[in-house]
Write an enzyme that holds these catalytic residues in place. Structure first.
Site, PDB file in Angstrom:
ATOM      1  N   GLU A  37      10.563  18.914 -65.979  1.00  0.00           N
ATOM      2  CA  GLU A  37       9.874  19.090 -67.255  1.00  0.00           C
ATOM      3  C   GLU A  37      10.223  17.925 -68.191  1.00  0.00           C
ATOM      4  O   GLU A  37       9.372  17.376 -68.878  1.00  0.00           O
ATOM      5  CB  GLU A  37      10.332  20.420 -67.843  1.00  0.00           C
ATOM      6  N   TYR A  38      11.493  17.539 -68.178  1.00  0.00           N
ATOM      7  CA  TYR A  38      11.952  16.418 -68.999  1.00  0.00           C
ATOM      8  C   TYR A  38      11.216  15.146 -68.581  1.00  0.00           C
ATOM      9  O   TYR A  38      10.703  14.409 -69.416  1.00  0.00           O
ATOM     10  CB  TYR A  38      13.462  16.252 -68.823  1.00  0.00           C
ATOM     11  N   LYS A 132      19.069   8.644 -53.144  1.00  0.00           N
ATOM     12  CA  LYS A 132      19.172   8.589 -54.595  1.00  0.00           C
ATOM     13  C   LYS A 132      20.193   9.650 -55.001  1.00  0.00           C
ATOM     14  O   LYS A 132      19.895  10.841 -54.991  1.00  0.00           O
ATOM     15  CB  LYS A 132      17.823   8.889 -55.240  1.00  0.00           C
ATOM     16  N   ARG A 153      26.969   3.396 -67.549  1.00  0.00           N
ATOM     17  CA  ARG A 153      25.771   2.624 -67.828  1.00  0.00           C
ATOM     18  C   ARG A 153      25.485   2.571 -69.322  1.00  0.00           C
ATOM     19  O   ARG A 153      25.050   1.554 -69.845  1.00  0.00           O
ATOM     20  CB  ARG A 153      24.567   3.229 -67.115  1.00  0.00           C
ATOM     21  N   CYS A 427       8.095  57.215 -63.883  1.00  0.00           N
ATOM     22  CA  CYS A 427       7.636  56.347 -62.811  1.00  0.00           C
ATOM     23  C   CYS A 427       6.251  55.796 -63.133  1.00  0.00           C
ATOM     24  O   CYS A 427       5.347  56.561 -63.466  1.00  0.00           O
ATOM     25  CB  CYS A 427       7.602  57.140 -61.495  1.00  0.00           C
TER      26      CYS A 427
END
Length: 804
Positions: A37-38, A132, A153, A427
């Site tokens: 989604e990101y 990956k 990074r 029920c």
DNA sequence: ACGCCTCGAGTTCT
DNA sequence: CTCGAGGCGT
């Protein structure tokens, strides 16, 4: 082209949302949105900015690569920026959904060929294909072979100094080895965590009452960015090298695969899951291969990475290196296994035992390549805990690779006005009351504590159409009476049209009635009548299982049949007698007795017998012990030893129940114990009940003996007394067939590997049971070895079953 | 009373 | 396949 106001607003909204998620994720290690989604939000923003460049502001998340550094670390500027690799995804023409399937590789290859101005007649391009890794990228600087600096990074240009933490990672050599070590080498790679270490960490964190980690990736990312290196060290992180940044004082190899070999030769860990492949076919086959191996890798991998192998061609493709991602590499992600979707409704299903199960009806989504529209929510507690509501957006995952599961609610997307889910008080199918069954817990404390079952149950029984249907489905199922052609759809029709309400009705169905049903011709109708007829020849244990008595599954049904041999004994057996059956305790005996005591059930069973659902009757193979019977009465002060004394003194129940206090006292040598016995017997109904039990045991021809029950039969066969576990697919041999074969040879088949397992039969594509077998050092057998053992033992195995 | 094995029961989609 | 709980040995 000018950006419309709508586009500008959308871009702004996207930026805000992405910022929020990425801050939660990178800064606070929190997971507020599924990755897929990101990615989708991110790509939408990229697309907008590409279309309307004036919308691209410098502070846009698309201008950054990683997260913002936490304060507390020194920042380090990378000599060569740490870029990231673009994700490729194949987009089905005309559909908005991204199908991350192998076709994405075609576009990647086509792209490269076009940029290199290659035609169809040129040779295919050579690539390296690698994993990956799903962890955190870092850079390691070695000067004269010594690790001097490690940095995350960060935003690609500057990262955090995590040298101290990196030194705690065992995979990372503090000093390079081998010949021709570069003067300076900036190694790029990924810090990750093994699943096993992740589990270990969480287990011990739970024991200590500390917070557990969400997933291996966050554990790795969070672990390397701890200010206290000892915390970092506790997470047993790992490292794989996959490239370099700057380097000095060596001849850089001319292609990427040689570069990786060189790194390995310096003592750096490089994954052996890599290949030099040629052309698009090579890319696709690597993708497929890794997708298959993924469950056995031992660590998270979210896709594969393709790189043009020749560094010269890489450079040629890189002329325009102002872009965020290089053109010569791409990450090809696997189908997302976590996806978000909307809960359109929460319905309640009623199962065979009357259990009410809430099920989420979902807006259909593709999860792991399969469209999912339903997910069980198990029970009320589960819904409460996760607070799932109609209208919610939820994250769905396929658990254990098959069954969809709602992982969590995305609370940010909850529309206003939702209400907490309430289980119905009646029920939903038949309107009967629903109850939570109260179980007594035999505890030694004063108040025998009572505990409610987690599930609600409809009390309607077979009068409830849902339960009637489920009961019929179970009755006809393969492992029960195996009535071919009688499936769910057909049973729905039979029940709805009043043609069958219970199993006995099936045996009086006429072909003419059946052929009037939907999708039923005369031929299928007569086939069905035939298979119903055939089912009369199954077996008594199948029938007992098929009746669907609570707590009586396949194994228990077999145990009961072995003990009693004939249906009428089973029908009449009192609970006190049933508990003499091995593996049958009170909790199984009571439902069995209750089932056959119920007038309606009794009628159904009688009709089944009249219809010819009955078997050759055979003698009893258990012995009841008088002493055991007394011991099981749970009389205060009477344990196994005193039960033994009573049994050997009185010999029969009739004499025991009429004994006076003085005789009891003499026998037991204790007045209080004797009083306890006599009080128990004088409780209302107890005396008669005991006499009934005795009468029944004699009726059934059981031997009264004070010897413990003895095994009656010592079957021959190659696998006598052995326990086997099956895993993987055994080509040309179904699981059931294998099980039957093993049982015929005297062995047992169980579901999970334990130290008591003798052999694990390993088929193709085995599950984790194979791993467990290796860990426990249990012998494994191939299908052929199994066949040899069973067949090698010869004929005696085939004839043993009919000693009754 | 506790813990280890197993069994039972529920569940989805192709 | 996974979870929960029944059976049974210690």
């Amino acid at each position: 082209m000018t950006a419309s106001r709508a586009a500008a607003e959308r871009a702004e909204a996207l930026r805000k949302e992405i910022e929020r998620h990425s801050s939660a994720y990178y800064v606070h290690d929190q997971h507020t949105i599924p990755d897929a989604e990101y990615d989708r939000l991110f790509r939408e923003l990229e697309a907008l900015e590409e279309e309307y460049p004036e919308l691209a502001s410098l502070d846009s998340p698309t201008q950054r690569v990683g997260g913002k550094p936490l304060s507390g670390f020194a920042t380090i500027r990378h000599d060569v920026p740490m870029g990231s690799i673009r994700n490729i995804a194949y987009v089905e023409p005309g559909s908005k959904a991204n199908l991350y399937d192998e076709r994405a590789a075609i576009q990647f290859d086509a792209d490269i060929r076009k940029k290199l101005k290659l035609t169809d007649r040129d040779l295919p391009v050579e690539y390296t294909a690698e994993l990956k890794f799903d962890g955190l990228a870092i850079s390691l600087r070695y000067e004269q072979g010594v690790l001097v600096r490690a940095a995350t990074r960060g935003d690609g240009m500057t990262g955090e100094d995590v040298t101290l933490n990196a030194r705690t990672i065992r995979d990372i050599p503090l000093r390079l080895v081998g010949r021709n070590i570069p003067f300076v080498l900036d190694v790029r790679g990924e810090v990750y965590m093994l699943w096993a270490d992740f589990e270990k960490y969480n287990t011990s964190a739970r024991l200590r009452g500390e917070d557990t980690l969400m997933n291996p990736r966050n554990a790795a990312a969070g672990g390397i960015r701890q200010l206290d290196p000892s915390i970092s060290a506790r997470r047993s992180l790992r490292f794989f090298a996959y490239g370099i940044g700057s380097s000095q004082g060596w001849v850089v190899p001319s292609n990427h695969s040689d570069l990786l070999d060189a790194l390995a030769s310096f003592g750096l860990p490089v994954s052996s899951c890599r290949k030099v492949v040629v052309g698009v076919k090579g890319l696709m086959s690597f993708y497929r291969e890794i997708a298959g191996k993924r469950p056995t890798l031992g660590f998270d991998v979210d896709g594969v990475v393709y790189k043009v192998n020749s560094l010269a061609i890489q450079t040629a493709l890189d002329v325009d290196n102002t872009k965020k991602h290089p053109d010569w590499a791409a990450a090809h992600k696997f189908l997302p296994q976590e996806v978000s979707t909307k809960v359109e409704d929460i319905e309640v299903q009623v199962g065979r035992t009357g259990a009410l199960t809430p099920v989420a009806r979902l807006a259909p989504v593709i999860v792991g390549g399969v469209e999912v529209s339903n997910a069980t929510l198990h029970n009320e507690d589960q819904i409460r805990r996760k607070d799932i509501r109609k209208g919610d957006t939820v994250i769905v995952r396929r658990a254990g690779d098959v069954i969809p599961e709602v992982v969590a609610v995305v609370l940010d997307r909850r529309p206003p006005g939702t209400k907490q889910f309430q289980m119905p008080s009646t029920c939903p199918i038949c309107g009967s009351k629903v109850i939570k069954v109260v179980k007594e817990q035999r505890l030694k404390t004063k108040e025998s504590r009572q505990k409610e079952e987690a599930v609600l149950r409809c009390i309607g029984g077979l009068a409830c159409p849902a339960q009637a249907k489920e009961a019929l489905i179970h009755f006809a199922s393969r492992r029960a009476m195996d009535i071919d052609g009688l499936g769910e759809k057909l049973i729905d029709q039979l029940v709805d049209q009043g043609l069958a309400k219970n199993p006995a009705d099936l045996y009086s169905l006429k072909g003419s009635e059946l052929s009037r049903l939907d999708r039923m011709g005369e031929i299928s109708a007569s086939n069905l009548v035939k298979s119903i007829e055939t089912s009369k020849n199954s077996s008594l244990s199948r029938l007992i299982f098929a009746l669907g008595i609570p707590n009586v599954g396949e194994e228990t049904a077999k145990d009961i049949v072995k003990a009693f041999g004939r249906l009428d004994f089973i029908i009449d057996a009192r609970p006190e007698v049933l508990v003499f059956v091995p593996n049958v305790g009170k909790d199984t005996a009571t439902p069995v007795y209750a089932f056959f005591s119920d007038g309606h059930n009794r009628q159904v069973v009688d009709r089944l017998r009249q219809a010819g659902v009955n078997w050759v009757e055979s003698p009893i193979t258990i012995r009841a012990s008088f002493a055991e019977l007394i011991a099981r009465l749970d009389i205060k002060k009477i344990g196994a030893k005193r039960a033994e004394q009573l049994a050997s003194h009185f010999q029969t129940i009739s004499r025991l129940v009429d004994a006076d206090l003085s005789e009891l006292t003499r026998t037991l040598d204790s007045e209080t114990a004797a009083r306890s016995v006599s009080e128990h017997i004088s409780e209302i109904g107890v005396r008669q009940r005991l006499l009934d039990v005795e009468a029944q045991l004699i009726d059934f021809g059981m031997h009264w003996t004070n010897q413990p029950a003895t095994a009656v039969r010592a079957p021959g066969g190659a696998l006598v007394g052995k326990t086997l576990v099956l895993t993987g697919t055994l080509s040309s041999l179904s699981r059931d067939a294998a099980k039957q074969m093993i049982e015929a040879a005297g062995g047992r088949v169980t579901g999970s590997v334990s130290p008591k397992t003798d052999y694990v039969v390993v088929g193709d594509d085995p599950g984790q049971k194979y791993q467990e077998a290796l860990e426990l050092g249990i012998r494994t057998l191939s299908k052929d070895e199994l066949l040899r053992i069973v067949e090698g033992a010869g004929q005696q195995t085939l004839s043993f079953d009919d000693e009754h």
